[in-house]
Design an enzyme around this catalytic site. Structure first.
Site, PDB file in Angstrom:
ATOM      1  N   HIS A 164       0.837  -1.205   0.000  1.00 66.87           N
ATOM      2  CA  HIS A 164       0.000   0.000   0.000  1.00 66.87           C
ATOM      3  C   HIS A 164       0.873   1.258   0.000  1.00 66.87           C
ATOM      4  O   HIS A 164       0.627   2.199  -0.752  1.00 66.87           O
ATOM      5  CB  HIS A 164      -0.882   0.051   1.263  1.00 66.87           C
ATOM      6  N   LYS A 183     -15.001  -8.539   4.177  1.00 70.65           N
ATOM      7  CA  LYS A 183     -13.781  -8.996   4.862  1.00 70.65           C
ATOM      8  C   LYS A 183     -13.964  -8.944   6.375  1.00 70.65           C
ATOM      9  O   LYS A 183     -14.561  -7.990   6.886  1.00 70.65           O
ATOM     10  CB  LYS A 183     -12.589  -8.108   4.460  1.00 70.65           C
ATOM     11  N   ARG A 233      -1.715  -5.885  -8.463  1.00 67.67           N
ATOM     12  CA  ARG A 233      -0.600  -6.824  -8.298  1.00 67.67           C
ATOM     13  C   ARG A 233      -0.658  -7.968  -9.296  1.00 67.67           C
ATOM     14  O   ARG A 233       0.352  -8.538  -9.660  1.00 67.67           O
ATOM     15  CB  ARG A 233      -0.615  -7.429  -6.888  1.00 67.67           C
ATOM     16  N   SER A 235      -3.087  -7.504   2.842  1.00 72.86           N
ATOM     17  CA  SER A 235      -3.498  -7.371   4.245  1.00 72.86           C
ATOM     18  C   SER A 235      -4.023  -8.693   4.787  1.00 72.86           C
ATOM     19  O   SER A 235      -3.804  -9.012   5.958  1.00 72.86           O
ATOM     20  CB  SER A 235      -4.592  -6.303   4.382  1.00 72.86           C
TER      21      SER A 235
HETATM   22  O1  PNS Z   1      -8.901  -2.761   0.311  1.00 69.47           O
HETATM   23  P1  PNS Z   1     -10.208  -3.277  -0.234  1.00 69.47           P
HETATM   24  O2  PNS Z   1     -10.957  -4.067   0.826  1.00 69.47           O
HETATM   25  O3  PNS Z   1     -10.042  -4.068  -1.497  1.00 69.47           O
HETATM   26  O4  PNS Z   1     -11.066  -1.964  -0.600  1.00 69.47           O
HETATM   27  C1  PNS Z   1     -12.353  -2.094  -1.195  1.00 69.47           C
HETATM   28  C2  PNS Z   1     -13.104  -0.757  -1.089  1.00 69.47           C
HETATM   29  C3  PNS Z   1     -13.244  -0.363   0.365  1.00 69.47           C
HETATM   30  C4  PNS Z   1     -12.315   0.312  -1.811  1.00 69.47           C
HETATM   31  C5  PNS Z   1     -14.491  -0.953  -1.748  1.00 69.47           C
HETATM   32  O5  PNS Z   1     -15.170  -1.965  -1.074  1.00 69.47           O
HETATM   33  C6  PNS Z   1     -15.330   0.312  -1.758  1.00 69.47           C
HETATM   34  O6  PNS Z   1     -15.116   1.159  -2.591  1.00 69.47           O
HETATM   35  N1  PNS Z   1     -16.266   0.446  -0.792  1.00 69.47           N
HETATM   36  C7  PNS Z   1     -17.074   1.647  -0.645  1.00 69.47           C
HETATM   37  C8  PNS Z   1     -18.544   1.402  -0.971  1.00 69.47           C
HETATM   38  C9  PNS Z   1     -18.855   1.780  -2.409  1.00 69.47           C
HETATM   39  O7  PNS Z   1     -18.712   2.919  -2.810  1.00 69.47           O
HETATM   40  N2  PNS Z   1     -19.298   0.774  -3.188  1.00 69.47           N
HETATM   41  C10 PNS Z   1     -19.706   0.948  -4.586  1.00 69.47           C
HETATM   42  C11 PNS Z   1     -18.580   0.988  -5.593  1.00 69.47           C
HETATM   43  S1  PNS Z   1     -17.568  -0.433  -5.624  1.00 69.47           S
END
Ligand code: PNS
Length: 172
Positions: free
Chosen positions: A18, A42, A94, A131
């Site tokens: 990150h 998660k 990645r 993570s």
């Molecule tokens: O690190 P991660 O868990 O892969 O991050 C995922 C994250 C938090 C970026 C994604 O779940 C997210 O954007 N959540 C916010 C809710 C949202 O806007 N959802 C609609 C578009 S995907």
């Protein structure tokens, strides 16, 4: 006009992968925001406020203290972008499985609010770091130092030491 980039994620915990992406993104925008979002898919290890604090410490240690770190729980990620005037999300890629995971989110975020997603390749040395891997190694007592910033390593080790003391101390 100031360009603002947003690096979102669950960061549970923040990893060296990150940090690598955040440092690369910092060079591309006038302002960078790192936004911690709860991912209901998660199982969480750290509270959101702790994740924010560890990212702040890790960025300060890396000389990247001018990056704004916050959390967002008020709705869609694109709502945060619109609130702060950001037009671009930045994610790390990645592997091919990351492409499959990220593509629908990028398209949905563009359809929702015209927010584009820019993908950055981390240094391949971090290609296997995630993570979830860190959570697993940490949970089983392994050494996470090759994968996380010092602030995260120290925090997890203090937690372990406290647990250890509690096991040997009747007061706990
Ligand atoms: O690190 P991660 O868990 O892969 O991050 C995922 C994250 C938090 C970026 C994604 O779940 C997210 O954007 N959540 C916010 C809710 C949202 O806007 N959802 C609609 C578009 S995907």
């Amino acid at each position: 006009m100031n360009s603002i980039g947003v690096v979102p994620g669950s960061f549970d915990p923040v990893t060296l992968g990150h940090l690598d992406v955040i440092a690369r993104a910092r060079g591309l925008f006038d302002q960078l925001h790192v936004v911690v979002v709860h991912n209901p898919d998660k199982r969480a290890m750290l509270p959101i406020a702790q994740r924010v604090s560890l990212i702040e410490k890790a960025l300060a240690d890396a000389g990247l203290g001018d990056i704004h770190v916050t959390n967002w729980s008020m709705g869609l990620l694109v709502d945060y972008c619109q609130e702060v005037g950001a037009k671009v999300l930045i994610k790390g890629l990645r592997s091919a499985s990351d492409v499959a995971y990220e593509t629908p989110m990028a398209i949905v975020n563009r359809k929702l609010a015209d927010i584009e997603t820019v993908f950055l390749m981390p240094d391949p040395v971090h290609g296997h770091v995630s993570s979830s891997l860190v959570r697993q190694v940490a949970g089983l007592g392994g050494d996470i130092s090759p994968y996380v910033p010092a602030a995260v390593k120290e925090f997890i080790e203090i937690g372990r030491a406290v647990q250890q003391e509690c096991r040997t101390d009747i007061v706990c």
